[in-house]
Design an enzyme around this catalytic site. Structure first.
Site, short mmCIF file in Angstrom:
data_model
loop_
_atom_site.label_atom_id
_atom_site.label_comp_id
_atom_site.label_asym_id
_atom_site.label_seq_id
_atom_site.Cartn_x
_atom_site.Cartn_y
_atom_site.Cartn_z
N ARG A 166 -2.01 -14.33 4.88
CA ARG A 166 -2.71 -13.64 5.97
C ARG A 166 -1.95 -13.78 7.29
O ARG A 166 -1.93 -12.86 8.11
CB ARG A 166 -4.16 -14.12 6.07
CG ARG A 166 -4.95 -13.73 4.81
CD ARG A 166 -6.39 -14.16 4.85
NE ARG A 166 -7.17 -13.39 5.81
CZ ARG A 166 -7.58 -12.14 5.63
NH1 ARG A 166 -7.26 -11.49 4.53
NH2 ARG A 166 -8.30 -11.54 6.54
N PHE A 176 -15.65 3.75 6.68
CA PHE A 176 -14.28 4.14 6.33
C PHE A 176 -14.01 4.11 4.83
O PHE A 176 -12.88 4.36 4.40
CB PHE A 176 -13.27 3.25 7.07
CG PHE A 176 -13.44 1.76 6.83
CD1 PHE A 176 -12.94 1.17 5.68
CD2 PHE A 176 -14.11 0.97 7.76
CE1 PHE A 176 -13.08 -0.19 5.45
CE2 PHE A 176 -14.26 -0.40 7.53
CZ PHE A 176 -13.75 -0.99 6.38
N TYR A 188 -12.41 -2.12 -3.93
CA TYR A 188 -12.92 -2.24 -2.56
C TYR A 188 -14.46 -2.15 -2.52
O TYR A 188 -15.02 -1.77 -1.49
CB TYR A 188 -12.31 -1.15 -1.68
CG TYR A 188 -10.92 -1.50 -1.16
CD1 TYR A 188 -10.71 -2.63 -0.36
CD2 TYR A 188 -9.82 -0.69 -1.45
CE1 TYR A 188 -9.44 -2.94 0.13
CE2 TYR A 188 -8.55 -1.00 -0.96
CZ TYR A 188 -8.38 -2.12 -0.17
OH TYR A 188 -7.14 -2.42 0.32
N HIS A 224 -2.31 -5.36 1.61
CA HIS A 224 -3.61 -6.02 1.46
C HIS A 224 -3.35 -7.44 1.00
O HIS A 224 -2.43 -7.68 0.22
CB HIS A 224 -4.46 -5.30 0.40
CG HIS A 224 -5.65 -6.12 -0.04
ND1 HIS A 224 -6.83 -6.12 0.67
CD2 HIS A 224 -5.82 -6.99 -1.06
CE1 HIS A 224 -7.68 -6.97 0.08
NE2 HIS A 224 -7.09 -7.50 -0.97
N LYS A 282 0.82 -1.22 0.00
CA LYS A 282 0.00 0.00 0.00
C LYS A 282 0.86 1.28 0.00
O LYS A 282 2.06 1.23 0.27
CB LYS A 282 -0.93 -0.04 1.22
CG LYS A 282 -1.97 -1.16 1.15
CD LYS A 282 -2.97 -1.04 2.28
CE LYS A 282 -4.01 -2.15 2.20
NZ LYS A 282 -5.07 -1.97 3.22
N GLU A 306 -9.70 -10.95 -7.49
CA GLU A 306 -8.76 -9.83 -7.32
C GLU A 306 -7.56 -9.95 -8.26
O GLU A 306 -7.08 -8.94 -8.79
CB GLU A 306 -8.30 -9.76 -5.86
CG GLU A 306 -9.42 -9.36 -4.92
CD GLU A 306 -8.99 -9.23 -3.46
OE1 GLU A 306 -9.84 -8.89 -2.63
OE2 GLU A 306 -7.80 -9.48 -3.15
N ARG A 318 2.36 -6.27 9.43
CA ARG A 318 1.60 -5.13 9.97
C ARG A 318 2.10 -4.73 11.35
O ARG A 318 2.12 -3.53 11.68
CB ARG A 318 0.12 -5.44 9.96
CG ARG A 318 -0.47 -5.34 8.53
CD ARG A 318 -1.80 -6.00 8.44
NE ARG A 318 -2.50 -5.73 7.17
CZ ARG A 318 -3.53 -6.43 6.75
NH1 ARG A 318 -3.99 -7.45 7.47
NH2 ARG A 318 -4.12 -6.13 5.61
N ASN A 354 -2.16 0.29 6.66
CA ASN A 354 -1.66 -0.96 7.25
C ASN A 354 -0.75 -1.75 6.30
O ASN A 354 -0.63 -2.96 6.40
CB ASN A 354 -2.82 -1.80 7.78
CG ASN A 354 -3.79 -2.26 6.70
OD1 ASN A 354 -3.66 -1.86 5.55
ND2 ASN A 354 -4.75 -3.08 7.06
N THR A 384 -5.58 -7.01 10.60
CA THR A 384 -5.82 -5.74 9.90
C THR A 384 -5.35 -4.55 10.72
O THR A 384 -4.70 -3.64 10.20
CB THR A 384 -7.34 -5.60 9.62
OG1 THR A 384 -7.76 -6.72 8.85
CG2 THR A 384 -7.65 -4.32 8.86
P1 CMP Z 1 -7.56 -4.39 3.71
O1 CMP Z 1 -7.15 -5.74 4.13
O2 CMP Z 1 -6.96 -3.85 2.47
O3 CMP Z 1 -9.16 -4.34 3.57
C1 CMP Z 1 -9.91 -3.16 3.77
C2 CMP Z 1 -9.11 -2.02 4.28
O4 CMP Z 1 -9.85 -0.96 4.87
C3 CMP Z 1 -8.20 -2.49 5.40
O5 CMP Z 1 -7.19 -3.35 4.89
C4 CMP Z 1 -7.73 -1.15 5.95
O6 CMP Z 1 -6.69 -0.60 5.19
C5 CMP Z 1 -8.96 -0.26 5.75
N1 CMP Z 1 -9.66 0.10 6.98
C6 CMP Z 1 -9.73 1.34 7.49
N2 CMP Z 1 -10.46 1.35 8.60
C7 CMP Z 1 -10.86 0.09 8.84
C8 CMP Z 1 -11.64 -0.53 9.86
N3 CMP Z 1 -12.17 0.17 10.87
N4 CMP Z 1 -11.83 -1.86 9.78
C9 CMP Z 1 -11.31 -2.58 8.75
N5 CMP Z 1 -10.57 -2.03 7.74
C10 CMP Z 1 -10.35 -0.71 7.80
#
Ligand code: CMP
Length: 139
Positions: free
Chosen positions: A86, A58, A50, A116, A10, A127, A103, A113, A92
């Site tokens: 993962r 968010f 997304y 992805h 990212k 994807e 992370r 973070n 996350t």
């Molecule tokens: P990702 O695994 O790319 O999937 C969705 C993304 O939303 C997550 O990582 C974060 O970068 C972002 N995000 C921001 N806020 C939140 C939240 N409260 N819960 C989950 N994902 C979030």
């Protein structure tokens, strides 16, 4: 079984020149980078990628963040690649991520973070197809 999963380095990570360190984590864990490219997503591309999060509070900030700089999209291949990736990424929210995960070590926040990874084999297929033609993936 040998699987493929989509990974994204990212904008927070590309900005801090962490692509190589993150790729080393994947390779050291036995995942092979079988496709990779650096791209600057458009707003429309990020929104479509997304789409499952469109109704989440968010969503707008997530899209803004994902287009704030270049990303590196990649296909990782290996035994149980979806789950393995993962594990390597960690939770996350970096506050909940286990020691030694990407992370935990690199993420700035739940949003920024660093990486992805696809959350299921079905989503991995969708994807991967979103970013790569079959001829761009070299196993
Ligand atoms: P990702 O695994 O790319 O999937 C969705 C993304 O939303 C997550 O990582 C974060 O970068 C972002 N995000 C921001 N806020 C939140 C939240 N409260 N819960 C989950 N994902 C979030």
């Amino acid at each position: 079984a040998v699987e493929r999963t989509l990974s994204i380095v990212k904008p927070d990570a590309t900005r801090r020149n962490l692509t190589g360190k993150i790729n080393a984590r994947f390779e050291e864990a036995g995942l092979r980078i079988v496709a990779q490219k650096r791209v600057w997503l458009s707003k429309q591309q990020a929104e479509q990628f997304y789409d499952v999060h469109r109704e989440r509070p968010f969503f707008g900030e997530l899209v803004s963040f994902m287009i704030s700089g270049p990303v590196v999209v990649q296909v990782l291949e290996g035994e149980n690649a979806v789950a393995r990736n993962r594990e390597i990424m960690g939770a996350t929210n970096p506050a909940n991520a286990a020691a030694g995960t990407i992370r935990k070590d690199f993420a700035e926040s739940i949003e920024a973070n660093s990486v992805h990874g696809s959350d299921s084999l079905d989503n991995a297929k969708i994807e991967i197809a979103y970013f790569f033609a079959g001829t761009e993936i070299v196993g």
